[in-house]
Design a protein around this motif. Structure first.
Motif, mmCIF file in Angstrom:
data_model
loop_
_atom_site.group_PDB
_atom_site.id
_atom_site.type_symbol
_atom_site.label_atom_id
_atom_site.label_comp_id
_atom_site.label_asym_id
_atom_site.label_seq_id
_atom_site.Cartn_x
_atom_site.Cartn_y
_atom_site.Cartn_z
ATOM 1 N N GLN A 40 0.844 -1.194 0.000
ATOM 2 C CA GLN A 40 0.000 0.000 0.000
ATOM 3 C C GLN A 40 0.878 1.242 0.000
ATOM 4 N N LEU A 41 0.331 2.328 -0.562
ATOM 5 C CA LEU A 41 1.040 3.594 -0.622
ATOM 6 C C LEU A 41 0.714 4.418 0.622
ATOM 7 N N ALA A 42 1.741 4.807 1.370
ATOM 8 C CA ALA A 42 1.581 5.680 2.538
ATOM 9 C C ALA A 42 2.020 7.083 2.140
ATOM 10 N N VAL A 43 1.170 8.073 2.361
ATOM 11 C CA VAL A 43 1.419 9.440 1.901
ATOM 12 C C VAL A 43 1.269 10.410 3.070
ATOM 13 N N THR A 44 2.214 11.336 3.208
ATOM 14 C CA THR A 44 2.138 12.351 4.252
ATOM 15 C C THR A 44 2.692 13.659 3.699
ATOM 16 N N VAL A 45 2.346 14.774 4.321
ATOM 17 C CA VAL A 45 2.860 16.070 3.887
ATOM 18 C C VAL A 45 3.046 16.968 5.097
#
Length: 320
Positions: A40-45
């Motif tokens: 799965q793709l984990a995305v944060t900003v």
């Protein structure tokens, strides 16, 4: 020499896009990446603003290191491995020396943590750096905030308080010894994202979060998301001896509980897995300390040596 947006990107950032899974990086309307099957793709900003998240006179290299590492800390808290990131850079002016130093440091950090720059944006305005970080985690293996259960042990990695203590460096009357200043500057500009620890805790921790706003505030997020409360035993807080030597006990406790900027992991472990985690700690394979437990009743409370409830004035950093 004046640079337009596209020339600026080509000159300073186009070479940072090589990495596993990158089909198309910097230079088109979108980046293209391949996510392997079963992951799965984990995305944060995160956004860092000059004068708010770092001093106005911070060097471009220090800014680049801090900006990338605080984002990597979020991936660590999910048990994810970094792969790619995008950069939105707002600049007062296109200063060639500043850009060269910033991009050189960013490239070195990207190599260290094995992540590739795959896109972004530039614009004019007050100095602001926004990095969106992307990583991979095995499907169903991500460490989330909502998995804790009553009775789980509460642990933290590393030591607490140095991130908040580092803010003293920017006060006019700092007065700290040179060696202490060096250590604190390192903790502020180059916090160590606990990526290896996040991977170790997959399958062991029931919930996790990185400590950016303060231990009590961030543990409170785990408690709220899990529908629980938590108790923290103050004598168990891991505090660096070198910081104890230059601070009062009261100040150090405040830094550790609510100062923030430590970027350590706070995680919970069910009773049936605590033996495995404690064995890793005893063997020196995991730098972590058990500091309390999750409770059925809501709220985060602090207890002294005798188990007495203590009132704590602040819980953590407020963004607004």
């Amino acid at each position: 020499m004046s640079l337009n947006e596209f020339a600026l990107i080509r000159q300073y950032f186009s070479t940072l896009g090589e990495g596993p899974g990158v089909v198309l990086a910097v230079g088109d309307d979108c980046a293209l990446m391949e996510v392997p099957a079963g992951q799965q793709l984990a995305v944060t900003v995160d956004t860092l603003v000059a004068g708010v998240h770092f001093p106005l006179d911070a060097t471009p290299g220090d800014i680049a290191c801090r900006a990338l590492r605080v984002n990597l800390s979020d991936l660590a808290a999910m048990g994810a491995e970094p792969r790619w990131f995008t950069l939105a850079l707002t600049l007062p002016e296109a200063d060639a020396d500043w850009l060269a130093a910033f991009s050189t440091a960013l490239a070195a950090e990207a190599r260290t943590f094995r992540c590739a720059l795959v896109g972004g944006d530039t614009t004019a305005g007050p100095l602001t750096i926004s990095i969106q970080m992307m990583g991979l985690v095995l499907a169903g293996a991500a460490l989330r905030r909502d998995g804790a259960q009553a009775g789980d042990g509460v642990y933290v990695t590393g030591t607490l308080g140095e991130g908040a203590a580092a803010l003293q460096l920017f006060a006019p009357d700092c007065g700290l010894p040179a060696e202490v200043c060096r250590r604190l500057a390192g903790r502020f500009y180059r916090p160590v994202p606990r990526l290896a620890e996040g991977l170790q805790l997959r399958g062991l921790a029931s919930a996790a979060i990185d400590i950016s706003d303060g231990l009590l505030a961030d543990l409170g997020h785990i408690a709220e998301c899990s529908g629980l409360g938590a108790e923290v035993r103050l004598p168990l807080l891991p505090l660096a001896p070198w910081l104890r030597a230059v601070s009062s006990a009261e100040q150090l406790q405040a830094w550790a509980l609510s100062g923030g900027d430590d970027y350590e992991l706070c995680f919970t472990v069910p009773a049936q897995r605590r033996q495995a985690v404690d064995a890793m700690i005893a063997a020196g394979d995991l730098a972590a300390t058990c500091i309390g437990r999750m409770t059925p009743a809501p709220g985060v409370y602090c207890l002294d040596d005798d188990g007495n409830l203590l009132a704590i004035a602040g819980t953590g950093y407020q963004h607004f």
